[in-house]
Design a protein around this motif. Structure first.
Motif, PDB file in Angstrom:
ATOM      1  N   ARG A 178      72.091  47.328  76.138  1.00 39.27           N
ATOM      2  CA  ARG A 178      73.366  47.030  75.491  1.00 39.27           C
ATOM      3  C   ARG A 178      73.550  47.862  74.223  1.00 39.27           C
ATOM      4  NH1 ARG A 178      72.717  41.922  75.008  1.00 39.27           N
ATOM      5  NH2 ARG A 178      72.607  41.571  72.752  1.00 39.27           N
ATOM      6  N   LEU A 179      72.501  47.981  73.438  1.00 44.19           N
ATOM      7  CA  LEU A 179      72.592  48.769  72.212  1.00 44.19           C
ATOM      8  C   LEU A 179      72.765  50.253  72.515  1.00 44.19           C
ATOM      9  CD1 LEU A 179      69.863  46.956  70.067  1.00 44.19           C
ATOM     10  CD2 LEU A 179      72.328  47.017  69.588  1.00 44.19           C
ATOM     11  N   LEU A 180      72.072  50.742  73.543  1.00 43.05           N
ATOM     12  CA  LEU A 180      72.242  52.146  73.916  1.00 43.05           C
ATOM     13  C   LEU A 180      73.687  52.439  74.314  1.00 43.05           C
ATOM     14  CD1 LEU A 180      68.981  52.906  75.920  1.00 43.05           C
ATOM     15  CD2 LEU A 180      69.761  54.107  73.870  1.00 43.05           C
ATOM     16  N   ALA A 181      74.292  51.510  75.035  1.00 41.97           N
ATOM     17  CA  ALA A 181      75.692  51.699  75.425  1.00 41.97           C
ATOM     18  C   ALA A 181      76.592  51.764  74.198  1.00 41.97           C
ATOM     19  CB  ALA A 181      76.125  50.574  76.353  1.00 41.97           C
ATOM     20  N   MET A 182      76.310  50.947  73.192  1.00 39.11           N
ATOM     21  CA  MET A 182      77.110  50.959  71.974  1.00 39.11           C
ATOM     22  C   MET A 182      76.919  52.262  71.211  1.00 39.11           C
ATOM     23  SD  MET A 182      76.580  47.000  70.750  1.00 39.11           S
ATOM     24  CE  MET A 182      77.913  46.987  69.568  1.00 39.11           C
ATOM     25  N   ARG A 241      71.237  45.573  65.488  1.00 34.85           N
ATOM     26  CA  ARG A 241      72.266  44.584  65.831  1.00 34.85           C
ATOM     27  C   ARG A 241      73.223  44.408  64.661  1.00 34.85           C
ATOM     28  NH1 ARG A 241      70.257  39.585  69.372  1.00 34.85           N
ATOM     29  NH2 ARG A 241      72.502  39.612  69.710  1.00 34.85           N
ATOM     30  N   TRP A 242      72.708  44.361  63.439  1.00 37.12           N
ATOM     31  CA  TRP A 242      73.590  44.289  62.273  1.00 37.12           C
ATOM     32  C   TRP A 242      74.540  45.494  62.259  1.00 37.12           C
ATOM     33  CZ3 TRP A 242      71.877  42.371  56.839  1.00 37.12           C
ATOM     34  CH2 TRP A 242      71.438  41.051  56.939  1.00 37.12           C
ATOM     35  N   HIS A 243      73.988  46.679  62.508  1.00 38.95           N
ATOM     36  CA  HIS A 243      74.783  47.903  62.391  1.00 38.95           C
ATOM     37  C   HIS A 243      75.855  47.974  63.471  1.00 38.95           C
ATOM     38  CE1 HIS A 243      75.218  52.239  61.236  1.00 38.95           C
ATOM     39  NE2 HIS A 243      75.663  52.320  62.489  1.00 38.95           N
ATOM     40  N   TYR A 244      75.476  47.755  64.727  1.00 36.62           N
ATOM     41  CA  TYR A 244      76.398  48.007  65.840  1.00 36.62           C
ATOM     42  C   TYR A 244      77.198  46.783  66.260  1.00 36.62           C
ATOM     43  CZ  TYR A 244      74.152  52.528  66.246  1.00 36.62           C
ATOM     44  OH  TYR A 244      73.682  53.798  65.967  1.00 36.62           O
TER      45      TYR A 244
END
Length: 328
Positions: A154-158, A291-294
């Motif tokens: 999920r983070l990579l997609a963001m 998670r905070w950043h994205y």
């Protein structure tokens, strides 16, 4: 402000300046006609109810009576240490002159005293806090790799959707791919459960310890006071204090700190070694800064990310040396 100060008979405000260090607190340096104070606004929904705050305040007063360097809150005219104004909870503390120090600014002897101090805190809390509260209501399970893989995707997609990508995005992508490969190699090392529990500060790190003239002057911010595995707090604190900018730990200082902690807290080498493994696993699966950043658009933790993300790789390579430093 006037209504609040009247509850403490603290005079009239002359200046009120935000204290901007730290990520989660709202605090103010307050100068009044009666003196200097630290005004804390308790706003975290998880810890801001007056009952929890009052428990923190009782704990710090009892620790102060044992000689632990803390800054207990002042009592208002009604005898209470929590003031509720406009639906918000506040506490007034004496102002403590001092500054923060990270591990690179501490001598080996000061690292020894730091470990002993945390051990004294844990031992002191065992004396002053209720025994019936020493069983946590719910023991959190160690992170599940399946959940972590889903989070990484999920983070990579963001990250990929960011156009144009900046240096932080490039580092985040690199670390996410790196961490996924690392976790695939070590997924079978998930710890089964936490260690022995006791009352802990809950957030012991450089921004919550004030130094004056080279000595600890006050441990502050007791919002996370609770029942948790004690040795894990000792390991987490050391990892924050003694991480270098390149993402390694100063193991000489860790060793001095850990030996002093074990003596003061009466904790055995096996307890520390098990805690090292659990905190390593926690760090391997943790992406709170990203998670905070994205997810939240909150960049306050960004400066910590390069060293913290590099530490996971280094710690995995040097796993045995880290265990020896804490338990040897």
């Amino acid at each position: 402000m006037g209504a609040l100060l009247r509850q403490y008979s603290a005079g009239s405000a002359l200046t009120c300046d935000p204290v901007d260090q730290g990520l989660l607190n709202r605090g103010y340096r307050l100068c009044t006609t009666r003196g200097r104070y630290f005004l804390k606004h308790h706003f975290d929904p998880e810890t801001a109810d007056p009952g929890s705050i009052a428990r923190q305040h009782r704990a710090t007063q009892r620790l102060a009576d044992l000689g632990v360097p803390v800054a207990p809150p002042l009592a208002g005219t009604d005898g209470r240490t929590v003031a509720v104004v406009g639906g918000h909870a506040y506490a007034l503390h004496p102002w403590i002159d001092g500054g923060h120090r990270h591990g690179g600014q501490l001598s080996t002897e000061q690292c020894t005293r730091l470990g002993a101090l945390l051990g004294v805190v844990h031992a002191g809390l065992e004396r002053v806090m209720p025994a019936q509260g020493r069983t946590p209501a719910r023991r959190a399970a160690c992170a599940d790799p399946a959940d972590t893989f889903a989070l990484i995707d999920r983070l990579l997609a963001m990250v990929r959707r960011r156009r144009p990508a900046d240096a932080f995005d490039e580092l985040a992508r690199h670390r996410l791919l790196e961490r996924r490969a690392l976790l695939e190699r070590h997924a079978d090392r998930r710890p089964s459960h936490g260690g022995s529990v006791g009352w802990v500060h809950g957030d012991f790190h450089p921004f919550n310890l004030l130094y004056r003239d080279g000595e600890p002057a006050a441990i502050v911010d007791w919002d996370r006071l609770g029942v948790q595995p004690r040795a894990e707090e000792a390991v987490r604190a050391a990892v924050i204090f003694f991480v270098r900018p390149i993402g390694s730990l100063d193991l000489t200082k860790v060793r001095a700190y850990a030996r002093a902690y074990r003596r003061a807290a009466d904790a055995g080498p096996a307890e520390l070694a098990a805690a090292v493994h659990r905190v390593w696993w926690e760090r391997l699966n943790d992406f709170w800064m990203l998670r905070w950043h994205y997810e939240r658009g909150d960049i306050r933790a960004d400066p910590q990310f390069p060293a913290a993300s590099a530490l996971v790789m280094w710690w995995t390579r040097e796993y045995e040396s880290v265990c020896e430093a804490f338990a040897g």
